[in-house]
Design an enzyme around this catalytic site. Structure first.
Site, mmCIF file in Angstrom:
data_model
loop_
_atom_site.group_PDB
_atom_site.id
_atom_site.type_symbol
_atom_site.label_atom_id
_atom_site.label_comp_id
_atom_site.label_asym_id
_atom_site.label_seq_id
_atom_site.Cartn_x
_atom_site.Cartn_y
_atom_site.Cartn_z
ATOM 1 C CG HIS A 43 -3.234 3.421 1.852
ATOM 2 N ND1 HIS A 43 -3.736 2.851 0.697
ATOM 3 C CD2 HIS A 43 -3.286 2.444 2.803
ATOM 4 C CE1 HIS A 43 -4.064 1.606 0.939
ATOM 5 N NE2 HIS A 43 -3.810 1.325 2.204
ATOM 6 C CG ASN A 47 -6.609 -0.970 1.203
ATOM 7 O OD1 ASN A 47 -5.946 -0.615 0.241
ATOM 8 N ND2 ASN A 47 -6.061 -1.320 2.350
ATOM 9 C CB CYS A 71 -0.956 -0.007 1.194
ATOM 10 S SG CYS A 71 -2.120 -1.381 1.158
#
Length: 347
Positions: free
Chosen positions: A266, A296, A123
């Site tokens: 993020h 996500n 990520c």
């Protein structure tokens, strides 16, 4: 700028953010739909994560095709031709080909002159890739680069584990950057961190085990286990270490938080987004979020959010953006960027 100019002590080139683009799977999966598979509900998921739905790649939708579409959109937004690219850098932890997906993305874009390779940092991948690509431009070795974040974590979740399967979605997004005069530099600063001692709290580990090969020898079959995550530890890491790194970056660059136009983090969990903004003293209406719609998407979340906000007119040329990626490794990074590309352009 030539490499000779660097050696002679002239300033490094600046890096300008010129275009953005994104691409998403056609298939959308709502919380209510997911509750037909696992013991969960829309209220349970939304109250804990802020997610309402996510996109999932279906039959006949390869990730590399999504990444190439995002890249084409970004260079079109910048007004470039594909053959003007020197580098295609793809941040992904879930490539279609374990040997690397970037060359296929390069071919799908038609960037025949560009070198292409993958970068894996989960990520944190997009920010790490952006910083990496920027060094080629600063040195004078390259002029234009495309940085793509793309992940298909739907392939690697346990769809019967409600703690993790509700979190992730698939997507791809890209940013087009080019070298510019030093005084026009749009990458104002960055910081990057890794701590492998804490890596076990978020992993997509290789499956363990071995089998007989020949007399006296064994071999380890390939394959990976589903994503493993200690949610509490990841939350504590994100709300402690991410704002600390962003504060460090702001101090280092002499930037007051009040002068930041947008916070683009993020997109992992709405609670994390709110907590980081609060600890930095940035109003929540300046902390951008599209988590509710996409979940996500790992390396794709930051460029996906940037693309959405540029195209709907929230982010405009000259705006200052503080951004941070964080996740498996553990790894985390922060960047202070000024958008210098076109404003809202219909997708």
């Amino acid at each position: 700028m030539s490499l000779g100019a660097i050696k002679s002590g002239l300033p490094l080139a600046g890096v300008a953010l010129r275009g953005c683009g994104s691409a998403l799977p056609s298939q959308s999966l709502s919380n209510d739909q997911l509750s037909g598979r696992v013991d969960t509900s829309d209220e349970w998921i939304r109250s804990r994560t802020g997610i309402r739905r996510r996109r999932v790649l279906g039959a006949g939708e390869p990730l590399q095709g999504l990444a190439a579409a995002a890249g084409r959109a970004a260079i079109a937004h910048a007004g470039w031709s594909a053959d003007s690219l020197d580098l295609v850098l793809v941040a992904t932890s879930s490539p279609d080909d374990l040997f690397g997906m970037a060359p296929a993305v390069q071919a799908g874009i038609g960037a025949d002159r560009a070198v292409a390779f993958d970068l894996t940092a989960a990520c944190s991948g997009f920010l790490f890739a952006l910083v990496t690509a920027a060094q080629y431009l600063r040195s004078g070795a390259m002029r234009r680069a495309l940085v793509v974040g793309a992940d298909q974590l739907s392939s690697w979740v346990d769809w019967d584990d409600r703690r993790t399967c509700v979190l992730f979605g698939d997507g791809a997004a890209a940013i087009a950057i080019e070298a510019c005069e030093p005084e026009q530099d749009g990458l104002c600063g960055f910081r990057m961190r890794s701590d492998g001692r804490r890596g076990a709290v978020l992993q997509l580990p290789r499956q363990s085990g071995d089998e007989p090969l020949v007399a006296g020898a064994r071999w380890q079959p390939g394959g990976f286990s589903p994503i493993h995550m200690n949610g509490q530890e990841v939350y504590k890491f994100a709300v402690r270490d991410v704002p600390a790194l962003l504060r460090e970056l702001l101090e280092e660059t002499g930037t007051d938080a009040a002068s930041v136009d947008w916070l683009v983090l993020h997109q992992a969990n709405q609670r994390i987004l709110d907590a980081v903004a609060e600890r930095l003293g940035i109003p929540t209406d300046r902390a951008l979020s599209n988590l509710a719609e996409y979940g996500n998407t790992s390396a794709a979340t930051i460029p996906l959010m940037l693309d959405e906000a540029v195209r709907d007119g929230r982010i405009r040329s000259g705006h200052l953006i503080a951004s941070a990626g964080f996740g498996a490794g553990l790894s985390w990074g922060a960047a202070l960027m000024r958008w210098q590309g076109p404003g809202n352009v219909p997708a």
